[in-house]
Design an enzyme around this catalytic site. Sequence first.
Site, PDB file in Angstrom:
ATOM      1  N   GLU A  33      -4.336  -6.581   2.757  1.00  0.00           N
ATOM      2  CA  GLU A  33      -3.123  -7.347   3.065  1.00  0.00           C
ATOM      3  C   GLU A  33      -3.286  -8.807   2.667  1.00  0.00           C
ATOM      4  OE1 GLU A  33      -4.493  -5.175   5.084  1.00  0.00           O
ATOM      5  OE2 GLU A  33      -2.942  -3.664   5.369  1.00  0.00           O
ATOM      6  N   HIS A  66      -1.867   0.093  16.042  1.00  0.00           N
ATOM      7  CA  HIS A  66      -0.729   0.284  15.143  1.00  0.00           C
ATOM      8  C   HIS A  66       0.570   0.009  15.882  1.00  0.00           C
ATOM      9  CE1 HIS A  66      -3.930   2.587  13.242  1.00  0.00           C
ATOM     10  NE2 HIS A  66      -3.268   2.537  12.110  1.00  0.00           N
ATOM     11  N   PHE A  91      -1.087  -4.994  11.297  1.00  0.00           N
ATOM     12  CA  PHE A  91      -1.957  -5.433  10.212  1.00  0.00           C
ATOM     13  C   PHE A  91      -1.624  -6.851   9.737  1.00  0.00           C
ATOM     14  CE2 PHE A  91      -1.936  -0.694   8.775  1.00  0.00           C
ATOM     15  CZ  PHE A  91      -2.595  -0.343   9.940  1.00  0.00           C
ATOM     16  N   PHE A 134       2.069  -1.671   8.871  1.00  0.00           N
ATOM     17  CA  PHE A 134       2.357  -1.819  10.303  1.00  0.00           C
ATOM     18  C   PHE A 134       2.209  -3.299  10.664  1.00  0.00           C
ATOM     19  CE2 PHE A 134       1.180   2.654  10.213  1.00  0.00           C
ATOM     20  CZ  PHE A 134       2.128   3.234  11.042  1.00  0.00           C
ATOM     21  N   GLU A 147       0.834  -1.207   0.000  1.00  0.00           N
ATOM     22  CA  GLU A 147       0.000   0.000   0.000  1.00  0.00           C
ATOM     23  C   GLU A 147       0.868   1.256   0.000  1.00  0.00           C
ATOM     24  OE1 GLU A 147      -1.852  -0.960   3.619  1.00  0.00           O
ATOM     25  OE2 GLU A 147      -2.977  -2.628   2.769  1.00  0.00           O
TER      26      GLU A 147
END
Length: 326
Positions: free
Chosen positions: A60, A129, A86, A83, A29
């Site tokens: 993802e 995060h 994720f 991160f 991304e």
Amino acid sequence: MREINYQQALNEALKEEMARDERVFVLGEDIGLIGGNFGITRGLLEEFGSERVLDTPISEDGFVGASLGAAITGMRPVAEVMFSSFMGCCMEQIWNQISKIRYMSGGQVEVPLVIRTVNALGRSTAAQHNERPEAMFMHIPGLKIVTPATPYDAKGLLKASIRDPNPVIFFEQCFLYFTAKGHVPEEDYIVPLGKADVKRRGTDVTIVSYSAMVYKALEAAELLSARGVEAEVVDLRTLSPLDRETLLESVKATGKVVIAEDDCKFGGVGAEVTAIIMEEAFDYLDAPVLRVATRDVPTPFSKPLENHIMPTVDDIVAACGKVAGA
């Protein structure tokens, strides 16, 4: 030798591997036009074009799954998960597919896939995060887990990961991107996976650490030295495979161990390292192994509260003083 930062070292590693091998490509991304959330892929789109630098939708599971497909057909994808929090979005691909295909094919199918991701403790990025999930991935057979601390190691380990025929989860630390600087060769080199590094020699206590905590361990070692305690700092660098030889050699020499990590203490990397030491070097210990780690709570957004849960240099010094009797 020139000095560059951790972010520049990673960017160089990607550029050099993409130039060396046309099968290497990157995807994730915002990695193309923007150059990645932290600039690690900056300049790659201009140099290598949109067929090798792929901006993906926010999925993802989708782009990590696509990376797997590319890897088993002969390409060498490097996927960026923005991160490490994720990583849960693509666990089916990692846990049940990527880690098992080489085994299930009897070794006939290689999976040369790197997933780069970022731990963010210390930057007030809040609970969703701010995971440090490396211990979770250590528990999955078939994956290699890499956690560089210095620019030299970051570049050399990423190049080695891209060249490896097995899937690698590459954990970076965003606090280091622009704060960690060091000498990095301009010529081609790799740092072998599965080899720890003794960052500081000492005789009285071993501090085992990795990633950003290595710097706190080194700072603690200097403070201890002023008290007459010489600490040896072992940077694991790769958590799987873990370099037992270097670890145990240091433990046997000092007889006292403190493990410093910025993950939660319960079920963390330190727990596995402690078990190895207890199983293979118990007779050499002069004191119980101690662990210094983050408190077992979700990471607060509040900066004072985040600081409160994070392990400090003073925590490491105190633990070393306890085992060394200083």
